[in-house]
Design a protein around this motif. Sequence first.
Motif, PDB file in Angstrom:
ATOM      1  N   GLY A 149       0.820  -1.203   0.000  1.00 13.64           N
ATOM      2  CA  GLY A 149       0.000   0.000   0.000  1.00 13.64           C
ATOM      3  C   GLY A 149       0.850   1.247   0.000  1.00 13.64           C
ATOM      4  O   GLY A 149       2.079   1.188  -0.071  1.00 13.64           O
ATOM      5  N   ILE A 150       0.182   2.397   0.077  1.00 14.75           N
ATOM      6  CA  ILE A 150       0.842   3.700   0.014  1.00 14.75           C
ATOM      7  C   ILE A 150       0.443   4.533   1.221  1.00 14.75           C
ATOM      8  O   ILE A 150      -0.707   4.522   1.650  1.00 14.75           O
ATOM      9  CB  ILE A 150       0.441   4.484  -1.257  1.00 14.75           C
ATOM     10  N   ILE A 151       1.414   5.250   1.769  1.00 12.34           N
ATOM     11  CA  ILE A 151       1.135   6.361   2.667  1.00 12.34           C
ATOM     12  C   ILE A 151       1.299   7.641   1.852  1.00 12.34           C
ATOM     13  O   ILE A 151       2.369   7.891   1.304  1.00 12.34           O
ATOM     14  CB  ILE A 151       2.073   6.385   3.880  1.00 12.34           C
ATOM     15  N   VAL A 152       0.250   8.434   1.765  1.00 10.82           N
ATOM     16  CA  VAL A 152       0.287   9.669   0.981  1.00 10.82           C
ATOM     17  C   VAL A 152       0.337  10.866   1.924  1.00 10.82           C
ATOM     18  O   VAL A 152      -0.460  10.965   2.856  1.00 10.82           O
ATOM     19  CB  VAL A 152      -0.938   9.799   0.059  1.00 10.82           C
ATOM     20  N   THR A 153       1.274  11.765   1.679  1.00 10.94           N
ATOM     21  CA  THR A 153       1.332  13.046   2.370  1.00 10.94           C
ATOM     22  C   THR A 153       1.316  14.159   1.326  1.00 10.94           C
ATOM     23  O   THR A 153       1.698  13.949   0.176  1.00 10.94           O
ATOM     24  CB  THR A 153       2.602  13.171   3.228  1.00 10.94           C
ATOM     25  N   GLY A 154       0.864  15.338   1.720  1.00 14.09           N
ATOM     26  CA  GLY A 154       0.818  16.454   0.787  1.00 14.09           C
ATOM     27  C   GLY A 154      -0.504  16.528   0.051  1.00 14.09           C
ATOM     28  O   GLY A 154      -1.273  15.558  -0.012  1.00 14.09           O
ATOM     29  N   PRO A 155      -0.808  17.690  -0.551  1.00 18.43           N
ATOM     30  CA  PRO A 155      -2.108  17.936  -1.174  1.00 18.43           C
ATOM     31  C   PRO A 155      -2.278  17.324  -2.562  1.00 18.43           C
ATOM     32  O   PRO A 155      -3.329  17.493  -3.178  1.00 18.43           O
ATOM     33  CB  PRO A 155      -2.148  19.464  -1.258  1.00 18.43           C
ATOM     34  N   VAL A 156      -1.278  16.620  -3.056  1.00 19.92           N
ATOM     35  CA  VAL A 156      -1.222  16.066  -4.412  1.00 19.92           C
ATOM     36  C   VAL A 156      -1.216  17.203  -5.425  1.00 19.92           C
ATOM     37  O   VAL A 156      -2.250  17.611  -5.976  1.00 19.92           O
ATOM     38  CB  VAL A 156      -2.380  15.086  -4.706  1.00 19.92           C
ATOM     39  N   THR A 157      -0.046  17.724  -5.648  1.00 19.21           N
ATOM     40  CA  THR A 157       0.109  18.785  -6.639  1.00 19.21           C
ATOM     41  C   THR A 157      -0.066  18.214  -8.038  1.00 19.21           C
ATOM     42  O   THR A 157       0.012  17.006  -8.258  1.00 19.21           O
ATOM     43  CB  THR A 157       1.501  19.426  -6.523  1.00 19.21           C
ATOM     44  N   LYS A 158      -0.303  19.092  -8.992  1.00 19.51           N
ATOM     45  CA  LYS A 158      -0.501  18.647 -10.375  1.00 19.51           C
ATOM     46  C   LYS A 158       0.717  17.873 -10.885  1.00 19.51           C
ATOM     47  O   LYS A 158       0.582  16.925 -11.662  1.00 19.51           O
ATOM     48  CB  LYS A 158      -0.775  19.849 -11.271  1.00 19.51           C
ATOM     49  N   HIS A 159       1.907  18.290 -10.439  1.00 21.05           N
ATOM     50  CA  HIS A 159       3.126  17.617 -10.887  1.00 21.05           C
ATOM     51  C   HIS A 159       3.264  16.218 -10.286  1.00 21.05           C
ATOM     52  O   HIS A 159       3.999  15.386 -10.827  1.00 21.05           O
ATOM     53  CB  HIS A 159       4.357  18.448 -10.521  1.00 21.05           C
ATOM     54  N   MET A 160       2.573  15.949  -9.153  1.00 17.82           N
ATOM     55  CA  MET A 160       2.684  14.643  -8.499  1.00 17.82           C
ATOM     56  C   MET A 160       1.502  13.728  -8.772  1.00 17.82           C
ATOM     57  O   MET A 160       1.500  12.564  -8.372  1.00 17.82           O
ATOM     58  CB  MET A 160       2.830  14.839  -6.985  1.00 17.82           C
ATOM     59  N   GLU A 161       0.517  14.235  -9.463  1.00 16.33           N
ATOM     60  CA  GLU A 161      -0.684  13.439  -9.725  1.00 16.33           C
ATOM     61  C   GLU A 161      -0.365  12.159 -10.493  1.00 16.33           C
ATOM     62  O   GLU A 161      -0.777  11.058 -10.103  1.00 16.33           O
ATOM     63  CB  GLU A 161      -1.690  14.283 -10.500  1.00 16.33           C
ATOM     64  N   THR A 162       0.370  12.283 -11.570  1.00 20.68           N
ATOM     65  CA  THR A 162       0.711  11.113 -12.379  1.00 20.68           C
ATOM     66  C   THR A 162       1.618  10.164 -11.624  1.00 20.68           C
ATOM     67  O   THR A 162       1.444   8.933 -11.685  1.00 20.68           O
ATOM     68  CB  THR A 162       1.388  11.548 -13.690  1.00 20.68           C
ATOM     69  N   ALA A 163       2.587  10.715 -10.875  1.00 19.03           N
ATOM     70  CA  ALA A 163       3.507   9.874 -10.108  1.00 19.03           C
ATOM     71  C   ALA A 163       2.761   9.051  -9.066  1.00 19.03           C
ATOM     72  O   ALA A 163       3.041   7.860  -8.874  1.00 19.03           O
ATOM     73  CB  ALA A 163       4.570  10.745  -9.440  1.00 19.03           C
ATOM     74  N   LEU A 164       1.785   9.679  -8.387  1.00 20.93           N
ATOM     75  CA  LEU A 164       1.001   8.962  -7.386  1.00 20.93           C
ATOM     76  C   LEU A 164       0.171   7.868  -8.028  1.00 20.93           C
ATOM     77  O   LEU A 164       0.105   6.734  -7.515  1.00 20.93           O
ATOM     78  CB  LEU A 164       0.097   9.950  -6.635  1.00 20.93           C
ATOM     79  N   LYS A 165      -0.450   8.184  -9.148  1.00 20.06           N
ATOM     80  CA  LYS A 165      -1.282   7.181  -9.836  1.00 20.06           C
ATOM     81  C   LYS A 165      -0.439   6.011 -10.329  1.00 20.06           C
ATOM     82  O   LYS A 165      -0.838   4.837 -10.194  1.00 20.06           O
ATOM     83  CB  LYS A 165      -1.992   7.842 -11.021  1.00 20.06           C
ATOM     84  N   LYS A 166       0.741   6.285 -10.870  1.00 18.20           N
ATOM     85  CA  LYS A 166       1.606   5.205 -11.356  1.00 18.20           C
ATOM     86  C   LYS A 166       2.117   4.346 -10.203  1.00 18.20           C
ATOM     87  O   LYS A 166       2.245   3.126 -10.342  1.00 18.20           O
ATOM     88  CB  LYS A 166       2.785   5.797 -12.136  1.00 18.20           C
ATOM     89  N   THR A 167       2.411   4.991  -9.076  1.00 26.94           N
ATOM     90  CA  THR A 167       2.854   4.232  -7.903  1.00 26.94           C
ATOM     91  C   THR A 167       1.746   3.304  -7.425  1.00 26.94           C
ATOM     92  O   THR A 167       1.987   2.125  -7.127  1.00 26.94           O
ATOM     93  CB  THR A 167       3.251   5.186  -6.762  1.00 26.94           C
TER      94      THR A 167
END
Length: 253
Positions: free
Chosen positions: A170-188
């Motif tokens: 699973g994932i622990i997510v921190t931060g508001p999910v910026t536009k630059h991190m949206e794709t990285a989070l989804k791919k992870t």
Amino acid sequence: MIRILLARALQGFKTIPFPKGDPPELPSRFPGLPVIDASRCRPGCTKCENACPTGAISAGDGMSIDLGKCLFCTDCIGACPEGAISFSREYRLSVRSRDDLIVTANQQLRRADALSGQLRSILGRSLRLRVVSAGGCNACESDVNVLNTIGWDLSRFGIQYVASPRHADGIIVTGPVTKHMETALKKTYDAIPEPKIVVAVGACAISGGPFIGHDETDNGAESTVPVDLYIPGCPPHPLTILEGLLRLIGRIS
């Protein structure tokens, strides 16, 4: 070598006994679960609502506080002339449903339930998590990372942080999910094999925090991935994070 062993013996056992023993003493300035005394509210008064920097307070009929937006900044206490809002020492704040983060005067916080069925049997004894900082300020990240230190020793519960999503449950997510991190989070998230979970840590990861509505953020993790555990705070105390994770895997009922 003898001196090293002697020094280790003198240091004693450093890991906290929680959850089998008492939790560590929290600092005097620690703001825990908000408490609302609706009987003190003046009719039509919205001072606490106006003072809240993230719109977490609704001062209408039946005042409520959204812990998913709350920064625990206590500005509302200073703004309320009647003292209708206070912050307790309660650190157990994790929930499984976003709606359960809405606190009212007459409703107790419904704390997180454990995973059920196959998920608990698979992840209850060995949980590997990939930490994704999706635009965080490093406050939540620091309190997540401190659980790896000798004082907390997260690994004694079978929970470990891993470098690759291929090795994660699973994932622990921190931060508001910026536009630059949206794709990285989804791919992870997509790279983690099923079954998998997502833990949102902090106000930013739950709702966007102070960045709610900003053009460059997605207002939290739920916009990109499904969330299984919400841990509110800005940042949440390490004890709050640990207690939430242990609830999720059934170590605390």
